[in-house]
Design an enzyme around this catalytic site. Sequence first.
Site, PDB file in Angstrom:
ATOM      1  N   THR A  87       0.874  -1.173   0.000  1.00 13.99           N
ATOM      2  CA  THR A  87       0.000   0.000   0.000  1.00 13.99           C
ATOM      3  C   THR A  87       0.912   1.223   0.000  1.00 13.99           C
ATOM      4  O   THR A  87       1.659   1.433   0.962  1.00 13.99           O
ATOM      5  CB  THR A  87      -0.887   0.029   1.256  1.00 13.99           C
ATOM      6  N   LYS A 162      -8.016   1.398  -3.099  1.00 15.60           N
ATOM      7  CA  LYS A 162      -7.715   0.999  -1.716  1.00 15.60           C
ATOM      8  C   LYS A 162      -7.908   2.183  -0.748  1.00 15.60           C
ATOM      9  O   LYS A 162      -8.543   2.044   0.299  1.00 15.60           O
ATOM     10  CB  LYS A 162      -6.278   0.484  -1.650  1.00 15.60           C
ATOM     11  N   LYS A 237      -2.039   5.097   8.482  1.00 20.06           N
ATOM     12  CA  LYS A 237      -1.206   5.129   7.260  1.00 20.06           C
ATOM     13  C   LYS A 237      -2.093   5.338   6.022  1.00 20.06           C
ATOM     14  O   LYS A 237      -1.815   6.194   5.187  1.00 20.06           O
ATOM     15  CB  LYS A 237      -0.422   3.816   7.131  1.00 20.06           C
TER      16      LYS A 237
END
Length: 290
Positions: A87, A162, A237
């Site tokens: 990611t 995402k 994050k």
Amino acid sequence: MKIGFIGLGNMGAPMAANLAKAGHEVTGFDTAQVDIPGVSMAASAAEAATGAEVVITMLPNGEILRKVAAEIIPAMAPGAVFLDCSTVDVDSARAVAAEAQAAGLSALDAPVSGGVGGAEAGTLTFMVGGDAAGFETAKPLFETMGRKAVHCGPSGNGQAAKICNNMILGATMIVTCEAFALADKLGLDRQAMFDVVSTSSGQSWSMNTYCPAPGVGPTSPADNAYQPGFAADLMLKDLRLAMQAAETADADTPIGQAACTLYARFVEDEDGAGRDFSAMLPRFERRGRT
Ligand code: NAD
């Protein structure tokens, strides 16, 4: 298939193990000492990438991805697939893909959801950006490591999917937790609250599948003293990546920003580090309006 796998941490190690178990020839590299059944280890990232049909990376962030990409792209054979499952920020994903394509490679950004449990069980979901030919080549690997792979469009779109998903998730979890804490103060029983909301218009994955109230709804990290699960640190994050992308794209995301600010406070100034992201509920429980 001959596969190079770089970044064998909590997620990468079980993903690589599943590929080896399925009969692929996997050569791994990590800066830390690791030992994974069925995976032979190389002395460098470039060595792991040499001769591979697909090179998978599963790394902590965009900066490290860019560094590793600079090492492995020259070592990869034209026509091979560079499959990044980390990611990272959309800009790094697109920059790395452009470099790979310039070297004659296929590039895919394919971040996952499903966490360590999904990586171990081979039930991850992949959100994939990049060219259709690369997606077809990687399909059997997605099927081994996961249950579902969605092709979201060109490079960077996997990361975009995402962070948009997780921005919804973070905001929804917070509001679900604050609603439980409000219900407590209004004298509304948590089970009654769940029974109503989970079948009414306030329902969501956070409420119905991952209920943050212990003893209510399906079993979730709340029933295990808020051990992750999905750690608040990882939610932070992803929210930061979403805010970085929103800034670049000039998108107005006030609720996403509020969720990011709140998770930052929870992880960095309160007791949220290392706890599940649904531990927002005990946080709200303890607080008044100030
Ligand atoms: P991790 O820190 O456990 O693993 C990262 C690995 O990369 C480590 O083993 C580290 O030694 C290695 N590494 C770092 N720099 C390197 C380099 N230059 N060359 C080779 N190896 C290097 O992290 P993780 O939990 O496995 O997460 C990996 C990625 O997956 C992250 O981008 C994370 O956001 C994402 N992710 C994690 C989860 C989760 O639940 N853990 C869920 C979804 C997505």
